[in-house]
Scaffold this motif. Sequence first.
Motif, short mmCIF file in Angstrom:
data_model
loop_
_atom_site.label_atom_id
_atom_site.label_comp_id
_atom_site.label_asym_id
_atom_site.label_seq_id
_atom_site.Cartn_x
_atom_site.Cartn_y
_atom_site.Cartn_z
N ALA A 263 11.28 -7.33 -5.06
CA ALA A 263 11.08 -8.63 -5.73
C ALA A 263 10.07 -8.51 -6.86
CB ALA A 263 10.63 -9.67 -4.70
N ALA A 264 8.99 -7.75 -6.63
CA ALA A 264 7.98 -7.56 -7.67
C ALA A 264 8.56 -6.80 -8.85
CB ALA A 264 6.77 -6.83 -7.10
N ASP B 40 6.28 -2.83 2.28
CA ASP B 40 7.25 -3.92 2.39
C ASP B 40 8.26 -3.75 1.25
OD1 ASP B 40 8.66 -6.31 2.29
OD2 ASP B 40 6.93 -7.51 2.91
N TYR C 7 14.53 0.22 -6.79
CA TYR C 7 14.15 -1.20 -6.81
C TYR C 7 14.89 -1.95 -7.90
CZ TYR C 7 10.10 0.20 -3.93
OH TYR C 7 9.29 0.69 -2.96
N THR D 217 1.78 -1.53 0.05
CA THR D 217 2.48 -2.78 0.39
C THR D 217 3.26 -2.64 1.69
OG1 THR D 217 4.44 -2.13 -0.88
CG2 THR D 217 2.73 -3.38 -2.05
N ARG E 165 9.52 -6.89 -0.62
CA ARG E 165 8.48 -7.41 -1.51
C ARG E 165 8.34 -6.55 -2.77
NH1 ARG E 165 2.32 -7.72 0.70
NH2 ARG E 165 1.27 -7.58 -1.31
N ASP E 166 8.44 -5.23 -2.59
CA ASP E 166 8.37 -4.32 -3.75
C ASP E 166 9.54 -4.55 -4.69
OD1 ASP E 166 6.06 -3.17 -2.76
OD2 ASP E 166 7.10 -1.50 -1.80
N GLU F 43 2.31 -4.86 -7.19
CA GLU F 43 1.47 -5.29 -6.07
C GLU F 43 0.79 -4.11 -5.39
OE1 GLU F 43 3.14 -8.09 -3.39
OE2 GLU F 43 4.00 -9.32 -4.97
#
Length: 201
Positions: free
Chosen positions: A108-109, A102, A142, A100, A105-106, A94
């Motif tokens: 999850a991506a 976030d 991540y 981002t 969110r990172d 993303e």
Amino acid sequence: MSDADADRHREKMEKRKAVQDAEVAEKTIEKGLLIVHTGPGKGKTTAALGLMLRALGHGWRVGVVQFIKGAWDTGEKHALKAFGTQIDWHTLGEGFTWETQDKARDIAAAEHAWAKALDLMADPTIRLVVLDELNIALRYDYLDLDAVVATFRARRPDLHVIVTGRNAKPALIEAADLVTEMTAVKHHFAAGVKAQEGIEF
């Protein structure tokens, strides 16, 4: 060049060829490689895509997962459309982490991209998988590094995997068959030159 110089050169090259031929003859193992392109210099993804193009030229099916890069309109994606179903391409990032802003969110991506990578690596028709910027996802935790490395070690014997991105983790480097570090000697960005179509994307 004198006849004597030409003769000396030929003799030198004959000896060099004999040594080279003997060294090549000793190499008998054929296996899927885990290749890592890392370092601060430009060209990690570019090198991976060049290797991928070579594989496509031999008729291989290949897979690509981009972990961080967002939906950039890149020249390589346009060019590779010509290969149709021979290539399975997924841009699932993303954007860069500073874009981002976030972490959840990172993460999850990255998890979504890794799930797709697992699918591609499990596909017996695919011989090469490029995991672009996976090193960045690992750098920021991540993904679980031990689980990723264990997956690479357990992959089928004929599968080649290329991992790109700065700051490759030592555990990944240790597991790899080939590691190339791109060194930043000089970069046009430092002189105020922006990212340009056909060069950076």
